[in-house]
Write a protein that holds these residues in place. Structure first.
Motif, mmCIF file in Angstrom:
data_model
loop_
_atom_site.group_PDB
_atom_site.id
_atom_site.type_symbol
_atom_site.label_atom_id
_atom_site.label_comp_id
_atom_site.label_asym_id
_atom_site.label_seq_id
_atom_site.Cartn_x
_atom_site.Cartn_y
_atom_site.Cartn_z
ATOM 1 N N VAL A 130 87.630 -64.395 93.814
ATOM 2 C CA VAL A 130 88.140 -65.356 92.831
ATOM 3 C C VAL A 130 89.293 -66.163 93.415
ATOM 4 O O VAL A 130 89.798 -65.880 94.498
ATOM 5 N N ARG A 131 89.709 -67.151 92.663
ATOM 6 C CA ARG A 131 90.964 -67.856 92.908
ATOM 7 C C ARG A 131 91.767 -67.771 91.616
ATOM 8 O O ARG A 131 91.250 -67.998 90.524
ATOM 9 N N ILE A 132 93.059 -67.448 91.749
ATOM 10 C CA ILE A 132 93.914 -67.238 90.588
ATOM 11 C C ILE A 132 94.862 -68.424 90.456
ATOM 12 O O ILE A 132 95.579 -68.772 91.395
ATOM 13 N N VAL A 133 94.864 -69.035 89.290
ATOM 14 C CA VAL A 133 95.642 -70.242 89.037
ATOM 15 C C VAL A 133 96.945 -69.876 88.336
ATOM 16 O O VAL A 133 96.940 -69.171 87.325
ATOM 17 N N GLY A 134 98.054 -70.339 88.884
ATOM 18 C CA GLY A 134 99.355 -70.116 88.271
ATOM 19 C C GLY A 134 99.729 -71.260 87.361
ATOM 20 O O GLY A 134 99.975 -72.377 87.829
ATOM 21 N N ARG A 135 99.786 -70.992 86.075
ATOM 22 C CA ARG A 135 100.071 -72.064 85.109
ATOM 23 C C ARG A 135 101.513 -72.546 85.239
ATOM 24 O O ARG A 135 101.797 -73.737 85.113
ATOM 25 N N ARG A 136 102.461 -71.631 85.489
ATOM 26 C CA ARG A 136 103.872 -72.011 85.603
ATOM 27 C C ARG A 136 104.231 -72.413 87.033
ATOM 28 O O ARG A 136 104.914 -73.404 87.246
#
Length: 435
Positions: A130-136
């Motif tokens: 997966v790739r994990i997206v950082g919202r902040r």
């Protein structure tokens, strides 16, 4: 071809060898005097050197994963996507994605790892790329997610699971966790043997701004790595998988720089992680050539640096209510002295256990000896979440229940061998080498 794919790596290596061979073959013709032969020699040297450098750079990047794909290399990942569509393929399936914080990814080297689960997911579990997206933090980090067999079993379809965030060293990448430490392979065996409760494991690298070593620090005016690990990553996992929402279900685990991160994350953010495993980690973070300035200038920067010194924190700040496991070697590890200082400085309500080998250097051969008892230890610290996604109908208790009611395939996870001393510290015994 993907940036980390074997086909690209082999192709570039073959081209480099071909350029060298062509240069050797054509050199007699280029040895004459005149403008054209001189330009020919310069061109041959240039092409040969570029091809060799490209092959070496590609091999290093494939091994250490500074860049996971072409977009990262070209700097095209500055905007996080707002939605994710699930497609087919071996690596395309992730959990229920809400808000696009976890993206299905290509293999990212996972296709080169042996011993991963093969067969029905409800029997052997599954590893997703997966790739994990950082919202902040606005970071996008590659990762592998191990899901135990129980995650897919009908009787646990509403159950949330505890989480281990396993962090690689620097400049190593997530491939090292699956290939060299064999984290998902070892976890699967331990769960099947009833020595570890069913746990979701997310494997990530410590830097969110490669090739810079961010050391899990929120850099003033720069990458917000601590925010990514303490807020963005948990939010992303909770949005995509059935994992616990309480900090008691979350633990950090790492080796080398990843171990440094694990201790920092838990001690500085006990409301995010309540346990930490550090295999050969450091106890203070300092600026160097790979990190750049992590804390900023002036008195404020100096104070931020002090607050990332764990021995200073234990002496000057309230002790967090967490559990930690630190590992080192009496001979061969540079951090042995600091490890002993940390063990003696720890005080209630914090508990610290240790794996102290008689001999072992800063390498995978040492960490492979420590990873199994460390996984068992952290499993015992995590609470199996009592909350569920919805009210589940009554069901019979399974034959194997781990700590806190965790479903298992045998008896509950056994305690790792330990010995207590008068200061409440324990030592987790690692297997001694034979011979």
């Amino acid at each position: 071809m993907g940036l980390t794919s074997q086909s690209l790596e082999y192709t570039v290596i073959v081209l480099a060898v071909a350029c060298v061979a062509a240069t050797v073959w054509l050199w007699p013709r280029l040895s004459r005097r005149g403008v054209r032969p001189v330009l020919g020699r310069l061109g041959a040297i240039l092409v040969t050197q570029v091809s060799i450098v490209c092959a070496l750079a590609l091999a290093v990047n494939t091994n250490f994963e500074f860049y996971g794909n072409w977009d990262e290399l070209l700097g095209n990942n500055d905007k996080a996507p707002v939605s994710v569509s699930q497609g087919g393929g071996q690596y395309a399936s992730v959990g229920n994605i809400k808000g696009g914080l976890v993206q299905p990814a290509g293999p990212q080297g996972l296709d080169r790892v042996t011993g991963l689960p093969k067969g029905p997911a409800d029997k052997v579990g599954k590893v997703e790329s997966v790739r994990i997206v950082g919202r902040r933090s606005r970071a996008i980090n590659p990762g592998f997610v191990y899901l135990p067999p129980q995650y897919f079993q009908q009787q646990f379809r509403r159950q949330r699971f505890p989480v281990m965030v396993v962090i690689s060293g620097y400049p190593g990448g997530i491939m090292n966790l699956a290939q060299h430490l064999q984290v998902p392979q070892n976890a699967g065996k331990l769960i099947a043997q009833g020595r570890m409760q069913p746990t979701v494991i997310v494997m990530v690298r410590p830097t969110i701004a490669p090739p810079r070593d961010t050391e899990c620090v929120d850099v003033p005016g720069g990458p917000q790595a601590e925010t990514f690990f303490t807020k963005d990553l948990p939010d992303a996992m909770k949005s995509a998988y059935r994992v616990g929402h309480d900090p008691s279900a979350w633990g950090a685990f790492g080796y080398s720089s990843g171990g440094t991160c694990s201790l920092q994350l838990a001690m500085r953010n006990p409301k995010a992680y309540t346990s930490a495993v550090s295999l050969s980690g450091d106890y203070a973070i300092k600026d160097d050539l790979t990190t750049g300035s992590l804390f900023g200038p002036g008195p404020e920067g100096a104070q931020r640096e002090r607050e990332h010194d764990l021995l200073w924190r234990l002496k000057n700040l309230p002790t967090p209510q967490i559990s930690a496991l630190v590992a080192s070697s009496r001979k061969g590890e540079a951090d042995y002295g600091e490890t002993m200082k940390f063990l003696h400085a720890a005080k209630s309500p914090m508990t610290v256990d240790s794996i102290i080998l008689p001999q072992g250097s800063h390498q995978f051969a040492t960490w492979r000896r420590e990873v199994v008892p460390a996984l068992e230890w952290q499993s015992q610290q995590l609470t199996f979440p009592q909350d569920t996604q919805a009210v589940a109908p009554p069901r019979k208790q399974g034959p194997g229940v781990g700590k806190g009611g965790a479903p298992g395939q045998g008896t509950g996870p056994s305690k790792a061998p330990s010995a207590s001393d008068d200061k409440g510290r324990r030592r987790v015994e690692a297997e001694r080498p034979q011979g």
